[in-house]
Design an enzyme around this catalytic site. Structure first.
Site, short mmCIF file in Angstrom:
data_model
loop_
_atom_site.label_atom_id
_atom_site.label_comp_id
_atom_site.label_asym_id
_atom_site.label_seq_id
_atom_site.Cartn_x
_atom_site.Cartn_y
_atom_site.Cartn_z
N GLY A 9 0.83 -0.89 -0.44
CA GLY A 9 0.25 0.30 0.04
C GLY A 9 1.05 1.49 0.24
O GLY A 9 0.34 2.52 0.17
N GLY A 12 -0.63 4.72 -1.22
CA GLY A 12 -1.87 5.75 -0.06
C GLY A 12 -0.89 6.47 0.36
O GLY A 12 0.35 6.55 0.31
N ASP A 35 2.66 -2.31 -4.56
CA ASP A 35 1.21 -1.05 -4.03
C ASP A 35 0.46 -2.01 -5.54
O ASP A 35 1.05 -2.14 -6.56
CB ASP A 35 0.68 -0.14 -4.66
N ILE A 36 -0.49 -1.72 -5.65
CA ILE A 36 -1.34 -2.61 -7.13
C ILE A 36 -1.38 -1.24 -7.71
O ILE A 36 -1.68 -1.52 -9.12
CB ILE A 36 -2.87 -2.30 -6.86
N ARG A 37 -0.92 -0.07 -7.52
CA ARG A 37 -0.61 1.22 -8.91
C ARG A 37 0.54 1.92 -8.48
O ARG A 37 1.00 1.73 -7.41
CB ARG A 37 -2.05 1.43 -8.71
N ASP A 53 -0.63 -7.30 -5.87
CA ASP A 53 -2.31 -7.27 -5.78
C ASP A 53 -2.22 -7.70 -3.55
O ASP A 53 -1.50 -8.90 -4.13
CB ASP A 53 -3.30 -7.57 -6.39
N TYR A 143 -16.33 -0.80 7.68
CA TYR A 143 -15.09 -0.34 7.61
C TYR A 143 -14.49 -1.00 9.42
O TYR A 143 -13.65 -1.12 9.41
CB TYR A 143 -14.49 1.27 7.66
N LYS A 147 -11.78 -3.50 10.67
CA LYS A 147 -10.89 -3.00 11.68
C LYS A 147 -10.91 -4.26 13.36
O LYS A 147 -9.85 -4.75 13.74
CB LYS A 147 -10.59 -1.63 11.82
#
Ligand code: SER
Length: 313
Positions: A9, A12, A35-37, A53, A143, A147
């Protein structure tokens, strides 16, 4: 040799700055971003990056093996507002990503995990002021539910398999390098962009919605500090706190530096989420156990944000 660290991540909001700080401390080559991007230019240019991913267990295992990773910071998650629109997808992402990493530690492939929890674990029945470490924890958002379940699974893996996993419950985190995506506290970041660009901002929370907040530098400090503590005898997802403010209070401080700044209010569905969360947090347990204390107050936060976004004070 220092442990090799993987950040999942890394494109992010928190992941970006975590990579940069960890690279400063442990060396660029020892901190692998993923990260995925693709992400922030500084992150991409300063050291290794892998497209990954977090739902793909085999791909994670390959990256872990390739770099001989020993520590993982799992920062990928679907935040509160977006999760309400995709409950099942949020649950799958937030839980399976955690299992993928916990299992690597259970199998002794990695040694240490950081996994973030959130003030979202608290719900409407929780005391709102100075919310204690241990209290009523009945979240009403997807969310928050994910968590809380994550906290319980971390405690389980720690007790049953001796997994060294560490957590804090982040409040709303404010920063300028990478914008947050899909959270309820995002207004407190957006407001700075609009204050500079348009001199006005329409808040999606009412003027007196007070929430716990923290400047990014403090959030990163807390994260790294907790990971540097010698032993992890018991799994605790620590409350951490810095300041609390409402949109109106934040706008007043911004106005000190951007005098013609105007605020409007048009609450949307995120209001209900914010109303279910605490207004302030008691972090005395973190303070006692690992000497945690936030440094940045609201005035310094506002100045740093405006300067970070190239506004001349
Ligand atoms: N900042 C997060 C959100 O608003 C809370 O952890 O979803």
């Amino acid at each position: 040799m220092d442990d090799k660290i993987l950040i999942i991540g890394s494109s992010g909001q928190i992941g970006t700055e975590l990579v940069l700080k960890l690279r400063k401390i442990y060396g660029n080559e020892n901190v692998i971003a993923s990260d995925i991007r693709k992400g922030n230019y500084e992150v991409m240019e300063s050291g290794p990056f892998e497209l990954l991913d977090v739902m793909n267990k085999n791909d994670i295992a390959e990256v872990v093996e390739k770099y001989e990773i020993k520590q993982v910071y799992l920062m990928a998650a679907m935040l509160s507002a977006i999760a309400e629109r995709n409950p099942k997808k949020a649950w799958d992402l937030n839980m399976n990503s955690l299992f993928n990493i916990l299992d690597l530690a259970k199998d002794k492939i990695i040694d240490k995990i950081f996994w973030p929890s959130s003030i979202a674990v608290f719900g409407p029945d929780t005391p709102k002021m100075n919310t204690p470490q241990n209290t009523v924890i009945k979240p009403t958002t997807v969310y928050g539910i994910s968590k809380l379940a994550g906290e319980n699974w971390c405690a389980y893996y720690h007790k049953k398999y001796g997994v060294d996993v560490r957590s804090v419950r982040y409040p709303g985190v404010i920063s300028y390098k990478t914008t947050p995506g899909g959270g309820t506290t995002d207004y407190a970041v957006e407001i700075f962009y609009e204050a500079i660009r348009k001199k006005c901002y329409k808040s999606f929370l009412t003027e007196d919605t007070t929430l716990p907040m923290m400047y990014m530098d403090d959030a990163i400090d807390a994260t790294i500090k907790l990971m540097q503590v010698d032993k992890n005898k018991k799994y605790i997802s620590y409350n951490i706190a810095a300041m609390s403010f409402s949109p109106k209070e934040l706008s007043k401080v911004i106005k000190k530096y951007v005098p013609d700044f105007e605020m409007n209010y048009k609450p949307d569905s995120r209001q209900e989420i914010a109303d279910s969360w605490p207004q302030s947090i008691d972090d005395s347990k973190a303070n006692k156990d690992w000497n945690w204390k936030a440094k940045v107050d609201i005035d310094e936060l506002v100045r740093s944000m405006l300067q970070g976004l190239h506004y001349t004070l």
